[in-house]
Design a protein around this motif. Structure first.
Motif, PDB file in Angstrom:
ATOM      1  N   GLY A  51      38.538   6.289  17.874  1.00  0.00           N
ATOM      2  CA  GLY A  51      37.759   6.446  16.634  1.00  0.00           C
ATOM      3  C   GLY A  51      36.917   7.570  16.289  1.00  0.00           C
ATOM      4  N   ARG A  52      36.340   8.495  15.271  1.00  0.00           N
ATOM      5  CA  ARG A  52      35.665   9.294  14.747  1.00  0.00           C
ATOM      6  C   ARG A  52      34.927   8.996  15.371  1.00  0.00           C
ATOM      7  N   GLU A  53      33.514   7.740  15.615  1.00  0.00           N
ATOM      8  CA  GLU A  53      32.415   7.408  16.041  1.00  0.00           C
ATOM      9  C   GLU A  53      32.965   8.138  17.710  1.00  0.00           C
ATOM     10  N   ASN A  54      33.352   8.557  18.436  1.00  0.00           N
ATOM     11  CA  ASN A  54      33.484   8.351  19.932  1.00  0.00           C
ATOM     12  C   ASN A  54      33.533  10.558  19.933  1.00  0.00           C
ATOM     13  N   TYR A  55      33.752  10.927  18.585  1.00  0.00           N
ATOM     14  CA  TYR A  55      34.364  12.203  19.182  1.00  0.00           C
ATOM     15  C   TYR A  55      32.813  12.676  18.451  1.00  0.00           C
ATOM     16  N   LEU A  56      32.672  14.374  18.758  1.00  0.00           N
ATOM     17  CA  LEU A  56      31.707  15.242  18.709  1.00  0.00           C
ATOM     18  C   LEU A  56      31.556  15.715  17.493  1.00  0.00           C
ATOM     19  N   CYS A  57      30.591  15.741  16.839  1.00  0.00           N
ATOM     20  CA  CYS A  57      30.360  16.654  15.087  1.00  0.00           C
ATOM     21  C   CYS A  57      30.000  17.754  15.095  1.00  0.00           C
ATOM     22  N   LEU A  58      30.545  18.808  15.398  1.00  0.00           N
ATOM     23  CA  LEU A  58      30.714  20.110  15.205  1.00  0.00           C
ATOM     24  C   LEU A  58      29.037  20.638  14.147  1.00  0.00           C
ATOM     25  N   LEU A  59      29.114  20.028  13.313  1.00  0.00           N
ATOM     26  CA  LEU A  59      28.630  19.608  11.828  1.00  0.00           C
ATOM     27  C   LEU A  59      26.954  19.637  12.522  1.00  0.00           C
ATOM     28  N   ASN A  60      26.929  18.183  12.859  1.00  0.00           N
ATOM     29  CA  ASN A  60      25.737  17.363  13.313  1.00  0.00           C
ATOM     30  C   ASN A  60      24.928  18.156  14.743  1.00  0.00           C
ATOM     31  N   LEU A  61      26.127  19.048  15.963  1.00  0.00           N
ATOM     32  CA  LEU A  61      25.501  19.913  15.890  1.00  0.00           C
ATOM     33  C   LEU A  61      24.912  20.934  15.836  1.00  0.00           C
ATOM     34  N   GLU A  62      25.412  21.737  15.006  1.00  0.00           N
ATOM     35  CA  GLU A  62      24.999  22.932  14.870  1.00  0.00           C
ATOM     36  C   GLU A  62      23.572  22.526  14.261  1.00  0.00           C
ATOM     37  N   ASP A  63      23.300  21.448  13.240  1.00  0.00           N
ATOM     38  CA  ASP A  63      21.734  21.317  12.809  1.00  0.00           C
ATOM     39  C   ASP A  63      21.260  20.925  13.872  1.00  0.00           C
ATOM     40  N   ALA A  64      21.680  20.053  15.102  1.00  0.00           N
ATOM     41  CA  ALA A  64      20.598  20.059  16.442  1.00  0.00           C
ATOM     42  C   ALA A  64      19.886  21.302  17.386  1.00  0.00           C
ATOM     43  N   LEU A  65      21.336  22.518  17.154  1.00  0.00           N
ATOM     44  CA  LEU A  65      20.986  23.430  18.049  1.00  0.00           C
ATOM     45  C   LEU A  65      19.499  24.746  16.754  1.00  0.00           C
ATOM     46  N   GLN A  66      20.168  24.448  15.706  1.00  0.00           N
ATOM     47  CA  GLN A  66      18.952  25.289  14.700  1.00  0.00           C
ATOM     48  C   GLN A  66      17.632  24.473  14.325  1.00  0.00           C
ATOM     49  N   GLY A  67      17.408  23.445  15.055  1.00  0.00           N
ATOM     50  CA  GLY A  67      16.140  22.820  15.020  1.00  0.00           C
ATOM     51  C   GLY A  67      15.769  21.183  14.616  1.00  0.00           C
ATOM     52  N   GLY A  68      17.474  20.731  14.454  1.00  0.00           N
ATOM     53  CA  GLY A  68      17.352  18.967  13.944  1.00  0.00           C
ATOM     54  C   GLY A  68      16.973  18.385  14.990  1.00  0.00           C
ATOM     55  N   PHE A  69      16.890  18.587  16.861  1.00  0.00           N
ATOM     56  CA  PHE A  69      16.458  17.581  17.001  1.00  0.00           C
ATOM     57  C   PHE A  69      15.306  18.921  18.473  1.00  0.00           C
ATOM     58  N   ALA A  70      14.419  18.202  18.941  1.00  0.00           N
ATOM     59  CA  ALA A  70      13.584  18.698  19.505  1.00  0.00           C
ATOM     60  C   ALA A  70      12.994  17.745  20.561  1.00  0.00           C
TER      61      ALA A  70
END
Length: 898
Positions: free
Chosen positions: A285-304
């Protein structure tokens, strides 16, 4: 030289090693030193729990390994780390701390050698240094600045290509001789000949014969005992049919462990790795896979903080991952647990917010790549849930598979039950609201509502824009942030929150309080209170107001696709098509909610079971809602999956669950809802259970005596020298036993791991258990079904008692419809058969199966294979018999450590 000391803590004690050597210390001293000085550790959350210092942090070797060797399997144990680094493993617990310093030196030396994962490391290390990752200073001088043309992550990932749709498979009939030849190729010329495997392969071929009539698949139910080799048995005809017919075979499992095993077994079929990746695809199911857009947001400051560190380590993994699967793929299962799950779920698409072709990473998306690869593959390894979702609402309507193999087929009923159920709960309601409305308060990341995702449609199509605004307005009737506290305080806001408040009141008024009162409560949806009837009417009205604009929006999007305006290029079309599919899913959900509410105050529907529930963990509420399940979920399974198929094989080692005939197996696989009867095949296990195993029913451990239960577990584990899988029916008793025996066993050199206690995912716990022959593992049902540990590492299985089903509202309804106590007996026999199946996995295995219940009825003994000796004995005799039976195996483990 490593400038930092190393810390190891277990149930056996605490040790610290520095340049001057290793010594045992008290927990208090260790906590003080760890608070002042960075320590090298292996699995900080686990060490912190053993130490009694939950805030332990430091230089975790697992984090360093994940950075240096991404997408590489590692059992997170000293033995596993030593094997990976080519070091001598520590001889005992006292030597682990010193070993950790040696392991750190060996890991930090990796960049100086031939390092295949060098690309992108320097860039990632710079970002991690800014986040004050403790390993960054030690890596700084060891990583060379990259060349100007170095590719990293988003530029490194390959793009998928569009290809023409696959032609419909041809009708072919498989030859028995060809099947035998293919099976011989798969097993190898030097392989042990397994009695029954060839017969199983030939029988399985019937599922691949041409279908004779529409909506009547060729269906075979096949029970193949453990050791028959059923995986290769059905791969032989499946691979032949795929090659000759030009179609895909979907092999579906229930557990991730079997998915991994199947992927490994296909290497026999296609030895070349590149060719295998093309022809064999694992699909989830799609919820198992890494979302590259979410990862990009995290790397650009979405995560702390620590979540940002996790994002960078996941990015390192993503660049080298085979398929981007974060759940059960090549991302180490232990990695998210090092961060206490902080941020890992936000890196997948769990909210259904995918913008498809509107995403800048769409052509590199792991999810889209898997979907396209599976459309061209010969073998697709999936799971029961995904097969059903794909059949009901999949986007690949023209490329649906025609041949299925359901391995672990005894779980088909449970998978269908979950798939076709309805749950109108606070958590489900708020997720729908967020999908429609978007962020309303302190939402983090890129979560956007319908208006933002479909702004171009709204500007082009006036009616579509109005429908979006109407849906956003109507969605405010759904639960919103803080709903749980408001409902608990009696101050709900909006129609759905008032419904949940009324449901909660009725549950607490009528639910039976039992010994597990700290956990969930429920009551049947019968004779509803006036407050619930009134709240249901208002909630149904609000949901109908939401359903209308959602349906209108779906129709307007279909119209936009048909009109094809200038701005609707390929990417925009794919995004709108994705929105249409998502809307169909949501409108289906809202419609099911309305149907459920319409039942309140009216006559019950005999096809369904409805109830109210307050979900709790240790007394803390986390969800409230109304639930509906099919009394027989194989009805929708047959309609959506079985009837459209041309051939279906359902197989398992315990498909009949100890029943003498096929009547129950047929019923749980959906056969009665087909016009054509299924074929049947069964072959017994080739193992000599009479000499390899025995069943001991302990007669003097009093039910409810936790101290006696713990003492029995401790003595039996010690008698076996570890290598024990302990299964519990209640988490509370599991924790109570663990607290009483973990230190006692550790002092004897017998590690004990525990699901629901250790901060580690179940899959990693099994890996650790497999890697340490003197270790034992205790857990619940997930371990009963998902453990495949052949050899000395698993030589004893202990059940705390007869695994009777929990008396839920749903179980009571099915029990009444299924024959009362006979229904209960069937379920218990199936559970016992599965638990016993964990014990003997190879011809040279030896083991004991111990049931700590004097009340075990003799009628349930049919769950065990014929010939297995069964004895009712007191605990002292059981301990002596286990020690005698396993003495030779235990001695080998002690002498070799293997």
């Amino acid at each position: 030289m490593i400038p930092y000391p190393a810390l190891h803590a277990s149930h056996a004690g605490v040790w610290i090693a520095d340049a001057e050597g290793s010594r045992a210390v008290g927990r208090g001293e260790a906590i003080r030193r760890a608070a002042d000085t960075p320590m090298i550790v292996l699995n900080a959350p686990l060490v912190g729990q053993r130490l009694g210092y939950a805030e332990l942090s430091g230089l975790d070797l697992l984090e360093l390994f994940a950075f240096l060797r991404p997408a590489t399997f590692l059992p997170p144990t000293p033995r596993g780390l030593a094997r990976m680094l080519g070091l001598a493993p520590p001889e005992d617990e006292a030597g682990i701390a010193a070993f950790l310093r040696d392991a750190a030196s060996a890991l930090l030396a990796i960049p100086a050698g031939d390092w295949p994962e060098r690309e992108g490391a320097w860039t990632a290390a710079q970002s991690l240094a800014r986040l004050r990752w403790p390993w960054a200073p030690l890596l700084a001088d060891r990583l060379a600045r990259p060349q100007e043309n170095e590719r990293w992550l988003f530029s490194k990932l390959p793009e998928w290509d569009e290809v023409a749709p696959r032609p419909a498979p041809k009708s072919v009939t498989l030859d028995d001789g060809d099947i035998a030849d293919r099976l011989a190729f798969l097993t190898g010329s030097n392989a042990e000949q397994r009695i029954g495997q060839r017969a199983f392969a030939e029988a399985a071929a019937s599922a691949f014969a041409p279908r004779m009539m529409r909506d009547n698949p060729n269906m075979l139910l096949a029970e193949a005992g453990t050791g028959i080799g059923k995986t290769l048995g059905y791969l032989a005809p499946a691979s032949l049919w795929s090659e000759q017919a030009g179609g895909a075979v979907w092999i579906s499992t229930f557990t991730k462990a079997l998915q991994r095993q199947l992927n490994h077994e296909t290497a026999r079929l296609i030895p070349d790795a590149a060719e295998r990746r093309r022809r064999v695809v694992t699909r989830k199911g799609r919820e198992n896979y890494l979302c590259l857009l979410n990862l990009e947001d995290a790397l650009q400051g979405g995560f702390a903080g620590r979540a940002a560190v996790l994002a960078h380590l996941v990015a390192r993994w993503a660049a080298y991952s085979a398929d981007g699967d974060m759940i059960g793929g090549d991302l180490p299962g232990w990695l998210p647990t090092l961060f206490r799950r902080n941020g890992s779920t936000a890196l997948t698409d769990r909210r259904g917010e995918c913008v498809y072709a509107g995403c800048p990473h769409y052509r590199k998306c792991f999810i889209e790549r898997a979907a396209r690869a599976s459309a061209q593959a010969d073998i697709v390894i999936a799971n029961h849930a995904l097969v059903m979702v794909n059949a009901v609402r999949g986007r690949e309507a023209n490329s649906r598979p025609t041949r299925y193999v359901f391995d672990e087929g005894h779980h088909l009923f449970e998978a269908a039950d979950a798939m076709f159920g309805v749950a109108l709960t606070g958590q489900e309601s708020i997720e729908l609201r967020r999908w429609i409305v978007g962020p309303e308060s302190t939402a983090r990341g890129r979560r956007r509502g319908l208006a933002a995702r479909l702004s171009d449609v709204a500007s082009y199509d006036e009616a579509g824009g109005v429908a979006i605004q109407d849906a956003v307005e109507a969605a405010r009737a759904l639960a919103s942030d803080g709903w749980l506290q408001r409902v608990a305080e009696g101050e709900p806001f909006g129609a759905v929150e008032k419904l949940l408040s009324a449901a909660r009141g009725m549950v607490y008024a009528r639910a039976a309080q039992d010994g597990d009162a700290g956990y969930g409560l429920e009551t049947e949806l019968a004779e509803p209170l006036p407050a619930l009837i009134e709240a249901a009417a208002a909630a149904a009205q609000g949901l109908e107001a939401l359903l209308r604009p959602l349906m209108t929006l779906g129709q307007r999007l279909e119209a936009v696709l048909a009109e094809g305006p200038d701005w609707l290029d390929g990417q925009a079309r794919a995004r709108v098509e994705g929105a249409v599919a998502s809307l169909a899913w949501r409108t289906e959900t809202v419609g099911a909610w309305i149907s459920l509410l319409a039942r309140i105050g009216g006559p019950a529907d005999p096809d369904f079971v409805d109830w109210l529930a307050v979900d709790r963990i240790e007394g803390r509420e986390f969800d409230i809602g109304l639930h509906r399940r099919w009394l027989d979920p194989t009805r929708p399974l047959a309609a959506t999956v079985l009837k459209p198929a041309h051939g279906v094989l359902v197989t398992s080692a315990t498909l009949k669950g100890g029943d003498p005939d096929w009547q129950i197996a047929d019923a749980r696989a959906g056969v009665p809802h087909l016009d054509r009867a299924a074929g049947h095949f069964d072959v017994a296990s080739p193992f000599d259970y009479a000499s390899q195993s025995e069943v001991l029913i302990v007669t003097d451990v009093k039910r409810g005596d936790l101290a006696a239960l713990a003492n029995a577990y401790a003595r039996l584990i010690a008698a076996a020298g570890g290598g024990t899988l302990g299964l519990f029916t209640a988490i509370r008793r599991l924790r109570g036993v663990h607290a009483r025996i973990a230190d006692r066993l550790a002092r004897d050199g017998l590690p004990l791991y525990a699901q629901h206690v250790d901060p580690i995912d179940p899959g990693t716990l099994v890996d650790m258990f497999r890697d340490e022959p003197r270790a034992s593992l205790i857990g619940t049902d997930a371990l009963r079904d998902g453990v495949d540990v052949p050899g000395e590492s698993l030589r004893q299985v202990i059940l705390e008692g007869v695994p009777w089903a929990k008396p839920t509202v749903l179980h009571a309804a099915r029990r009444l419809a299924g024959g009362g106590s006979a229904f209960d007996d069937r379920l218990v026999r199936a559970k016992l058969a599965q638990a016993f199946g964990r014990l003997i996995r190879r011809a040279d295995d030896r083991g004991a199966f111990v049931l700590l219940s004097a009340a075990m009825p003799s009628r349930l003994l049919a769950a065990f294979p014929p010939g297995v000796p069964v004895a009712r004995v007191p605990l002292d005799e059981a301990v002596a018999r286990v020690q005698s039976r396993l003495s030779s195996v235990t001695r080998v483990v002690q002498e070799t450590g293997a």
